[in-house]
Design an enzyme around this catalytic site. Sequence first.
Site, PDB file in Angstrom:
ATOM      1  N   HIS A  19      -8.226  -1.122   6.024  1.00  0.00           N
ATOM      2  CA  HIS A  19      -8.532  -2.419   6.628  1.00  0.00           C
ATOM      3  C   HIS A  19      -9.151  -3.326   5.559  1.00  0.00           C
ATOM      4  CE1 HIS A  19      -9.400  -5.302   9.741  1.00  0.00           C
ATOM      5  NE2 HIS A  19     -10.620  -5.421   9.272  1.00  0.00           N
TER       6      HIS A  19
ATOM      7  N   ASN B 200       0.839  -1.213   0.000  1.00  0.00           N
ATOM      8  CA  ASN B 200       0.000   0.000   0.000  1.00  0.00           C
ATOM      9  C   ASN B 200       0.869   1.256   0.000  1.00  0.00           C
ATOM     10  OD1 ASN B 200      -3.041  -0.441   0.153  1.00  0.00           O
ATOM     11  ND2 ASN B 200      -2.260  -1.999   1.554  1.00  0.00           N
TER      12      ASN B 200
ATOM     13  N   ASP C 162     -10.293  -0.319  14.170  1.00  0.00           N
ATOM     14  CA  ASP C 162     -11.033  -0.531  12.918  1.00  0.00           C
ATOM     15  C   ASP C 162     -12.480  -0.032  12.994  1.00  0.00           C
ATOM     16  OD1 ASP C 162      -8.744  -1.756  11.859  1.00  0.00           O
ATOM     17  OD2 ASP C 162      -9.358  -3.735  12.531  1.00  0.00           O
TER      18      ASP C 162
ATOM     19  N   ARG D 124       0.580  -2.523  15.050  1.00  0.00           N
ATOM     20  CA  ARG D 124       0.521  -2.237  16.491  1.00  0.00           C
ATOM     21  C   ARG D 124      -0.693  -1.371  16.771  1.00  0.00           C
ATOM     22  NH1 ARG D 124       5.071  -2.593  19.958  1.00  0.00           N
ATOM     23  NH2 ARG D 124       4.599  -0.735  21.157  1.00  0.00           N
TER      24      ARG D 124
END
Length: 216
Positions: free
Chosen positions: A109, A14, A145, A91
Amino acid sequence: MINIVALISGRGSNLKAILEGIKGGKIKGKISLVISNKRDARGLQIAREYGVKTLFVNPKDFECRLDYDKFLVDIIKRENPDLIVLAGYMRILTDYFIDSFPNKIVNIHPSLIPAFKGLKAQKQAIDFGAKYTGCTVHFVSKEVDSGAVIIQAVVPVLPDDTEETLSDRILQMEHKIYPQAIKWLSENRIKLEGRKVIVKNAIYGELPTNPKLEDF
Ligand code: GRF
Protein backbone atom coordinates in the site's frame (compact mmCIF):
# COMPACT_ATOMS: atom_id res chain seq x y z
CA MET A 1 11.28 -22.75 -3.58
CA ILE A 2 8.24 -20.65 -2.83
CA ASN A 3 5.27 -20.86 -5.16
CA ILE A 4 3.40 -17.61 -5.68
CA VAL A 5 0.09 -16.62 -7.25
CA ALA A 6 -0.23 -12.89 -7.99
CA LEU A 7 -3.39 -10.83 -8.41
CA ILE A 8 -3.24 -7.60 -10.40
CA SER A 9 -5.49 -5.00 -11.99
CA GLY A 10 -3.17 -2.69 -13.90
CA ARG A 11 0.33 -1.55 -14.71
CA GLY A 12 2.17 -4.38 -12.98
CA SER A 13 5.36 -2.56 -12.02
CA ASN A 14 5.51 -4.26 -8.61
CA LEU A 15 4.88 -7.59 -10.28
CA LYS A 16 7.80 -6.85 -12.59
CA ALA A 17 10.07 -5.98 -9.65
CA ILE A 18 9.21 -9.33 -8.06
CA LEU A 19 9.74 -11.21 -11.33
CA GLU A 20 13.14 -9.52 -11.67
CA GLY A 21 13.98 -10.62 -8.13
CA ILE A 22 13.17 -14.18 -9.10
CA LYS A 23 14.97 -13.98 -12.44
CA GLY A 24 18.08 -12.58 -10.77
CA GLY A 25 18.09 -15.49 -8.34
CA LYS A 26 17.50 -13.35 -5.26
CA ILE A 27 14.07 -14.82 -4.58
CA LYS A 28 14.12 -18.60 -4.67
CA GLY A 29 10.71 -19.26 -6.06
CA LYS A 30 8.36 -18.86 -8.96
CA ILE A 31 5.12 -17.19 -9.86
CA SER A 32 2.96 -19.95 -11.24
CA LEU A 33 -0.05 -17.81 -12.16
CA VAL A 34 -1.01 -14.15 -12.52
CA ILE A 35 -4.72 -13.36 -12.37
CA SER A 36 -6.27 -10.04 -13.39
CA ASN A 37 -9.78 -8.68 -13.08
CA LYS A 38 -9.01 -6.33 -15.99
CA ARG A 39 -8.61 -7.71 -19.49
CA ASP A 40 -6.19 -5.01 -20.65
CA ALA A 41 -3.99 -4.90 -17.54
CA ARG A 42 -0.45 -4.13 -18.67
CA GLY A 43 0.79 -6.49 -15.96
CA LEU A 44 -0.65 -9.47 -17.86
CA GLN A 45 1.66 -8.65 -20.75
CA ILE A 46 4.62 -8.33 -18.39
CA ALA A 47 3.84 -11.72 -16.85
CA ARG A 48 3.76 -13.34 -20.30
CA GLU A 49 7.11 -11.75 -21.16
CA TYR A 50 8.54 -13.60 -18.15
CA GLY A 51 6.90 -16.83 -19.25
CA VAL A 52 4.28 -16.79 -16.51
CA LYS A 53 0.82 -18.24 -17.04
CA THR A 54 -1.92 -15.58 -16.96
CA LEU A 55 -5.66 -15.52 -16.54
CA PHE A 56 -8.24 -12.77 -16.92
CA VAL A 57 -11.36 -13.42 -14.88
CA ASN A 58 -14.18 -11.08 -15.86
CA PRO A 59 -16.23 -9.83 -12.89
CA LYS A 60 -19.17 -9.38 -15.25
CA ASP A 61 -19.44 -13.16 -15.60
CA PHE A 62 -20.41 -13.48 -11.93
CA GLU A 63 -23.52 -12.48 -10.05
CA CYS A 64 -21.78 -11.27 -6.95
CA ARG A 65 -18.40 -10.68 -5.38
CA LEU A 66 -18.60 -13.93 -3.42
CA ASP A 67 -19.15 -16.03 -6.55
CA TYR A 68 -16.20 -14.31 -8.19
CA ASP A 69 -13.96 -14.96 -5.22
CA LYS A 70 -15.09 -18.61 -4.94
CA PHE A 71 -14.07 -19.13 -8.54
CA LEU A 72 -10.72 -17.47 -7.87
CA VAL A 73 -10.10 -19.55 -4.74
CA ASP A 74 -10.73 -22.79 -6.69
CA ILE A 75 -8.30 -21.78 -9.40
CA ILE A 76 -5.66 -20.58 -6.97
CA LYS A 77 -5.86 -23.73 -4.81
CA ARG A 78 -5.03 -25.83 -7.86
CA GLU A 79 -1.67 -24.01 -7.99
CA ASN A 80 -1.01 -24.99 -4.38
CA PRO A 81 0.64 -21.65 -3.60
CA ASP A 82 2.68 -20.79 -0.53
CA LEU A 83 1.91 -17.13 -0.99
CA ILE A 84 -0.67 -14.92 -2.67
CA VAL A 85 0.69 -11.54 -3.67
CA LEU A 86 -1.63 -8.62 -4.31
CA ALA A 87 0.18 -6.26 -6.66
CA GLY A 88 -2.12 -3.38 -7.49
CA TYR A 89 -5.22 -5.56 -7.24
CA MET A 90 -8.07 -3.08 -7.06
CA ARG A 91 -10.86 -5.31 -5.75
CA ILE A 92 -11.68 -5.74 -2.11
CA LEU A 93 -11.38 -9.40 -1.19
CA THR A 94 -14.29 -11.16 0.48
CA ASP A 95 -13.88 -12.73 3.90
CA TYR A 96 -14.32 -16.07 2.12
CA PHE A 97 -11.20 -15.45 0.05
CA ILE A 98 -9.16 -14.25 3.03
CA ASP A 99 -10.24 -17.22 5.19
CA SER A 100 -9.23 -19.59 2.39
CA PHE A 101 -5.55 -18.62 2.69
CA PRO A 102 -4.81 -17.75 6.33
CA ASN A 103 -1.64 -15.65 6.74
CA LYS A 104 -0.70 -16.33 3.14
CA ILE A 105 -1.87 -13.13 1.46
CA VAL A 106 0.32 -10.02 1.28
CA ASN A 107 -0.29 -6.56 -0.15
CA ILE A 108 1.59 -3.34 -0.78
CA HIS A 109 0.00 0.00 0.00
CA PRO A 110 1.45 3.42 -0.96
CA SER A 111 1.36 5.01 2.50
CA LEU A 112 2.64 4.37 5.98
CA ILE A 113 -0.41 2.54 7.28
CA PRO A 114 -2.45 3.19 9.37
CA ALA A 115 -2.24 6.65 7.70
CA PHE A 116 -3.99 7.19 4.37
CA LYS A 117 -5.70 3.86 3.86
CA GLY A 118 -7.82 3.20 0.81
CA LEU A 119 -7.73 4.79 -2.63
CA LYS A 120 -5.41 7.58 -3.77
CA ALA A 121 -3.18 7.33 -0.72
CA GLN A 122 -0.54 9.58 -2.28
CA LYS A 123 -3.08 12.34 -2.95
CA GLN A 124 -4.39 11.94 0.58
CA ALA A 125 -0.87 12.59 1.92
CA ILE A 126 -0.46 15.72 -0.22
CA ASP A 127 -3.91 17.08 0.65
CA PHE A 128 -3.26 16.49 4.34
CA GLY A 129 0.03 18.37 4.15
CA ALA A 130 2.02 15.43 5.49
CA LYS A 131 5.79 15.89 5.30
CA TYR A 132 6.52 12.18 5.19
CA THR A 133 4.61 9.31 3.73
CA GLY A 134 5.85 6.05 2.24
CA CYS A 135 4.81 2.51 1.55
CA THR A 136 3.97 -0.62 3.50
CA VAL A 137 4.06 -4.35 2.83
CA HIS A 138 1.55 -6.07 5.08
CA PHE A 139 -0.41 -9.26 5.57
CA VAL A 140 -3.98 -8.98 4.35
CA SER A 141 -6.67 -8.94 7.01
CA LYS A 142 -10.41 -8.49 6.69
CA GLU A 143 -10.22 -4.76 7.26
CA VAL A 144 -8.76 -3.00 4.21
CA ASP A 145 -5.10 -1.88 4.45
CA SER A 146 -4.95 -2.84 8.11
CA GLY A 147 -3.08 -6.14 8.40
CA ALA A 148 0.16 -6.82 10.25
CA VAL A 149 3.08 -4.78 8.88
CA ILE A 150 6.14 -6.56 7.49
CA ILE A 151 8.23 -3.60 6.27
CA GLN A 152 7.72 0.10 5.70
CA ALA A 153 9.71 2.72 3.78
CA VAL A 154 9.62 6.44 4.56
CA VAL A 155 9.46 8.91 1.66
CA PRO A 156 9.46 12.72 2.00
CA VAL A 157 6.69 14.89 0.56
CA LEU A 158 8.16 17.95 -1.19
CA PRO A 159 6.46 21.35 -1.44
CA ASP A 160 5.96 21.16 -5.20
CA ASP A 161 4.90 17.53 -5.31
CA THR A 162 1.97 16.53 -7.49
CA GLU A 163 0.21 13.23 -7.08
CA GLU A 164 2.37 11.92 -9.93
CA THR A 165 5.77 13.04 -8.64
CA LEU A 166 5.05 11.76 -5.15
CA SER A 167 3.66 8.48 -6.49
CA ASP A 168 6.83 7.97 -8.55
CA ARG A 169 9.07 8.59 -5.53
CA ILE A 170 7.07 6.14 -3.43
CA LEU A 171 6.98 3.59 -6.24
CA GLN A 172 10.78 3.40 -6.32
CA MET A 173 10.68 2.25 -2.71
CA GLU A 174 7.77 -0.12 -3.39
CA HIS A 175 9.95 -1.88 -5.94
CA LYS A 176 12.50 -2.56 -3.22
CA ILE A 177 10.42 -3.42 -0.17
CA TYR A 178 7.99 -5.78 -1.92
CA PRO A 179 10.61 -8.14 -3.41
CA GLN A 180 12.55 -7.92 -0.13
CA ALA A 181 9.51 -8.94 1.94
CA ILE A 182 8.80 -11.81 -0.44
CA LYS A 183 12.40 -12.94 -0.23
CA TRP A 184 12.14 -13.01 3.58
CA LEU A 185 8.89 -14.95 3.35
CA SER A 186 10.52 -17.42 0.96
CA GLU A 187 13.32 -17.91 3.48
CA ASN A 188 10.87 -18.54 6.30
CA ARG A 189 12.31 -15.65 8.27
CA ILE A 190 8.99 -13.97 9.01
CA LYS A 191 7.38 -14.66 12.34
CA LEU A 192 3.85 -13.42 12.96
CA GLU A 193 2.75 -12.92 16.56
CA GLY A 194 -0.69 -11.38 16.66
CA ARG A 195 -0.29 -8.04 14.89
CA LYS A 196 3.48 -8.07 15.24
CA VAL A 197 5.79 -9.27 12.51
CA ILE A 198 9.41 -9.97 13.26
CA VAL A 199 11.89 -10.66 10.48
CA LYS A 200 14.45 -12.98 11.96
CA ASN A 201 18.02 -11.62 11.93
CA ALA A 202 16.97 -8.41 10.18
CA ILE A 203 18.42 -5.03 11.21
CA TYR A 204 15.86 -2.74 12.82
CA GLY A 205 16.05 0.94 13.65
CA GLU A 206 17.45 2.62 10.55
CA LEU A 207 15.96 4.83 7.85
CA PRO A 208 14.49 4.89 5.23
CA THR A 209 13.21 1.34 5.58
CA ASN A 210 12.48 -0.57 8.75
CA PRO A 211 13.71 -3.28 8.82
CA LYS A 212 16.77 -2.56 6.69
CA LEU A 213 16.83 -3.78 3.10
CA GLU A 214 19.27 -6.59 2.45
CA ASP A 215 19.02 -7.49 -1.21
CA PHE A 216 17.11 -4.78 -3.10
C1 GRF B 1 1.00 0.65 -6.29
O1 GRF B 1 1.11 2.01 -5.98
C2 GRF B 1 0.63 -0.14 -5.07
O2 GRF B 1 1.16 0.38 -3.89
C3 GRF B 1 -0.86 -0.04 -5.06
O3 GRF B 1 -1.24 -0.08 -6.40
C4 GRF B 1 -0.16 0.37 -7.23
C5 GRF B 1 0.13 -0.73 -8.19
O4 GRF B 1 1.09 -0.37 -9.14
N1 GRF B 1 -1.44 -1.10 -4.26
P1 GRF B 1 1.66 -1.48 -10.12
O5 GRF B 1 0.49 -2.11 -10.83
O6 GRF B 1 2.41 -2.48 -9.29
O7 GRF B 1 2.56 -0.72 -11.05
